[in-house]
Scaffold this active site. Structure first.
Site, PDB file in Angstrom:
ATOM      1  N   LYS A   1      16.297 -41.809  -3.203  1.00 43.44           N
ATOM      2  CA  LYS A   1      14.903 -41.694  -3.651  1.00 43.44           C
ATOM      3  C   LYS A   1      13.933 -42.227  -2.589  1.00 43.44           C
ATOM      4  CE  LYS A   1      11.129 -41.624  -5.843  1.00 43.44           C
ATOM      5  NZ  LYS A   1      10.430 -40.602  -6.563  1.00 43.44           N
TER       6      LYS A   1
ATOM      7  N   CYS B   1       3.569 -43.715  -4.516  1.00 42.36           N
ATOM      8  CA  CYS B   1       4.971 -43.462  -4.172  1.00 42.36           C
ATOM      9  C   CYS B   1       5.160 -43.408  -2.668  1.00 42.36           C
ATOM     10  CB  CYS B   1       5.392 -42.153  -4.810  1.00 42.36           C
ATOM     11  SG  CYS B   1       4.931 -42.099  -6.551  1.00 42.36           S
TER      12      CYS B   1
HETATM   13  N1  SAJ Z   1      -0.435 -35.455   1.862  1.00 42.56           N
HETATM   14  C1  SAJ Z   1      -0.955 -35.129   3.108  1.00 42.56           C
HETATM   15  N2  SAJ Z   1      -0.457 -34.037   3.753  1.00 42.56           N
HETATM   16  C2  SAJ Z   1       0.524 -33.260   3.232  1.00 42.56           C
HETATM   17  C3  SAJ Z   1       1.074 -33.605   1.963  1.00 42.56           C
HETATM   18  C4  SAJ Z   1       0.572 -34.711   1.310  1.00 42.56           C
HETATM   19  O1  SAJ Z   1      -1.853 -35.800   3.617  1.00 42.56           O
HETATM   20  O2  SAJ Z   1       0.928 -32.272   3.864  1.00 42.56           O
HETATM   21  C5  SAJ Z   1      -0.927 -36.664   1.145  1.00 42.56           C
HETATM   22  C6  SAJ Z   1      -1.583 -36.332  -0.197  1.00 42.56           C
HETATM   23  O3  SAJ Z   1      -2.919 -35.945  -0.038  1.00 42.56           O
HETATM   24  C7  SAJ Z   1      -1.425 -37.666  -0.916  1.00 42.56           C
HETATM   25  C8  SAJ Z   1      -0.075 -38.179  -0.391  1.00 42.56           C
HETATM   26  O4  SAJ Z   1       0.160 -37.478   0.811  1.00 42.56           O
HETATM   27  O5  SAJ Z   1      -2.438 -38.584  -0.539  1.00 42.56           O
HETATM   28  C9  SAJ Z   1       1.092 -37.965  -1.339  1.00 42.56           C
HETATM   29  O6  SAJ Z   1       0.998 -36.701  -1.984  1.00 42.56           O
HETATM   30  P1  SAJ Z   1       2.260 -35.769  -2.323  1.00 42.56           P
HETATM   31  O7  SAJ Z   1       1.740 -34.631  -3.125  1.00 42.56           O
HETATM   32  O8  SAJ Z   1       3.008 -35.431  -1.095  1.00 42.56           O
HETATM   33  O9  SAJ Z   1       3.239 -36.711  -3.169  1.00 42.56           O
HETATM   34  P2  SAJ Z   1       3.050 -37.636  -4.481  1.00 42.56           P
HETATM   35  O10 SAJ Z   1       2.847 -39.052  -4.019  1.00 42.56           O
HETATM   36  O11 SAJ Z   1       2.083 -37.081  -5.448  1.00 42.56           O
HETATM   37  O12 SAJ Z   1       4.527 -37.501  -5.131  1.00 42.56           O
HETATM   38  C10 SAJ Z   1       5.655 -37.869  -4.347  1.00 42.56           C
HETATM   39  C11 SAJ Z   1       6.671 -36.703  -4.376  1.00 42.56           C
HETATM   40  N3  SAJ Z   1       7.697 -36.924  -3.365  1.00 42.56           N
HETATM   41  C12 SAJ Z   1       8.030 -35.986  -2.447  1.00 42.56           C
HETATM   42  O13 SAJ Z   1       7.478 -34.916  -2.367  1.00 42.56           O
HETATM   43  C13 SAJ Z   1       9.145 -36.329  -1.503  1.00 42.56           C
HETATM   44  C14 SAJ Z   1       7.271 -36.577  -5.778  1.00 42.56           C
HETATM   45  O14 SAJ Z   1       8.300 -35.597  -5.770  1.00 42.56           O
HETATM   46  C15 SAJ Z   1       7.853 -37.933  -6.231  1.00 42.56           C
HETATM   47  O15 SAJ Z   1       8.388 -37.851  -7.544  1.00 42.56           O
HETATM   48  C16 SAJ Z   1       6.724 -38.935  -6.235  1.00 42.56           C
HETATM   49  O16 SAJ Z   1       6.221 -39.053  -4.899  1.00 42.56           O
HETATM   50  C17 SAJ Z   1       7.261 -40.261  -6.747  1.00 42.56           C
HETATM   51  O17 SAJ Z   1       7.025 -40.586  -7.935  1.00 42.56           O
HETATM   52  O18 SAJ Z   1       7.991 -40.937  -6.013  1.00 42.56           O
END
Ligand code: SAJ
Length: 409
Positions: free
Chosen positions: A209, A263
């Protein structure tokens, strides 16, 4: 003797509530437990205290079926699922995971567990936490031995904004302290999970995880680093990434104003704190992503210096697109800083809120995007919410635009 409940879920937040509810709609008798009385009352009324698409419908169905009840204290059940927060404390010297919520959840079930029970940790946790959970429980029950219970770690992986779909369709990992515990956890999640469930040991499940979220953090850091390099070299990072991604083995993620949420910006620290000398790339990535809001602020200040009294419109406060969650949001930290520096001349637009959060109230104005852009000298796009993507590009003419998400490219 069988218990009144099949499952007792400790913690009714973003993970515990959907999990408890989906089990209930699949016919399991579920007791959801939360220490906050208002949360318990809200759920027993069939309503929700957090925002997530369609969660209200699921919770209402679960409560109306009679299979989901909420309470402030646990009761006997066949399985206990712990889904409580696992934050970390960070100071100059060290990063320390805070397992106090897991510990108090374990202690709270000590007087209701029975030999044969399965106890599952869903909270994202440092390696070794499932073993600690076993030890904490046995400390409370000196007449029992570890073999009396089954312990497993089954981390959640659902994406805020599409949790209900991913809860059902994502593959899962069931990591047991024994193979039997992993097997029992797997059989339980098969109740609603239509994807594959992989069995392993608890420590591997814990690190899996953390690895998933660290992988994403490192990849976003690469994109953010490239965006800062491009700013210095005066190259359009979006054009650059579009072209580089035409290579069959390159897939660069999107730069932004920083990484937020509970996360991805947290979990890598659990690896760094366990293995500080080894986790060099993971730690650097975290620092690169944490440095991005300051870089964006620098860009805004530089442009603002060209005006006598610039009006700035900030579009978006949430931690990512199309969610209303403002916690741990880089957009929020940028807006708070701008409010201090530009005060009344800052207009903030966030379609998911009706009033400004406390830290901005009285210091900036909440406005509608089109009006704000019309009034503004500088427009800063911080979150790529759908309504912002749909805005006519014409209204941006004559404005200085800082588009941190590449939304208007
Ligand atoms: N972000 C970027 N660029 C990107 C992708 C995301 O800047 O290309 C930023 C987003 O704007 C945000 C942050 O990253 O600020 C996180 O966003 P996210 O949509 O990537 O992820 P979370 O935090 O909403 O959810 C993550 C997910 N993990 C993965 O994709 C590996 C989700 O599957 C997990 O269940 C969750 O963390 C968790 O609970 O751990």
């Amino acid at each position: 003797m069988t218990s009144n409940y099949d499952i007792c879920v400790i913690g009714l937040g973003y993970i515990g509530l959907p999990t408890a509810s989906i089990f209930a709609t699949k016919g399991k008798k579920v007791l959801g437990v939360d220490v906050v009385e208002r949360v318990v009352e809200t759920i027993n009324d069939g309503r929700i205290h957090i925002e997530e698409p369609d969660l209200d419908i699921l919770v209402r169905a679960a409560v109306q079926s009679g299979n989901l009840q909420a309470a402030t204290k646990p009761a006997e059940a066949d399985t206990f699922i712990i889904a409580v927060p696992t934050p970390f404390h960070h100071d100059q010297e060290s990063v320390r995971p805070d397992l106090s919520f897991v510990k108090s959840a374990v202690k709270s079930i000590a007087n209701v567990v029975k030999p044969g029970n399965l106890i599952i940790l869903e909270s994202t946790s440092p390696v070794g936490t499932t073993e600690k959970m076993r030890d904490w429980l046995l400390e409370e029950l000196p007449n029992n031995v570890a073999d009396d219970f089954h312990f497993a770690h089954c981390p959640e992986r659902i994406l805020p904004g599409q949790m209900l779909k991913e809860l059902v369709t994502n593959d899962r990992i069931a990591g047991g302290l024994t193979p039997e515990a992993a097997e029992r956890a797997c059989r339980l999640y098969e109740t609603f999970c239509t994807a594959e469930i992989f069995l392993t040991d608890a420590r591997t499940a814990e690190l899996a995880k953390l690895t998933e979220n660290s992988y994403r953090d490192v990849n976003i850091a690469f994109a953010n680093e490239m965006s800062m390099i491009c700013d210095q070299l005066d190259i359009d990072v979006w054009e650059l990434i579009k072209l580089a991604n035409r290579h069959p083995r390159v897939n660069i993620l999107n730069p932004g104003p920083g990484v937020g949420g509970h996360c991805i910006a947290v979990d890598p620290w659990f690896i760094v704190s366990a293995c500080p000398d080894r986790a060099r790339l993971i730690e650097t990535a975290r620092r690169v992503n944490d440095s991005k809001p300051a870089h964006v602020l620098g860009q805004i200040r530089e442009r603002a210096a060209r005006f006598r009294k610039p009006i700035i419109a900030c579009l978006g406060l949430a931690f990512k697109a199309d969610v209303d969650d403002l916690r741990e949001s880089p957009a929020m930290s940028i807006a708070e800083r701008l409010a201090e520096e530009y005060g009344d001349d800052l207009i903030v637009c966030e379609p998911h809120i009706r009033e400004l959060p406390k830290s901005l109230a009285g210091k900036a104005t909440l406005g509608l995007a089109e009006d704000a852009i019309q009034k503004a000298d500088i427009v800063v796009l911080l979150v790529d919410h759908r309504p912002f993507k749909r805005l006519s590009r014409r209204i941006l003419d004559q404005r200085v635009v800082i588009d941190t998400r590449g939304c208007w490219k």
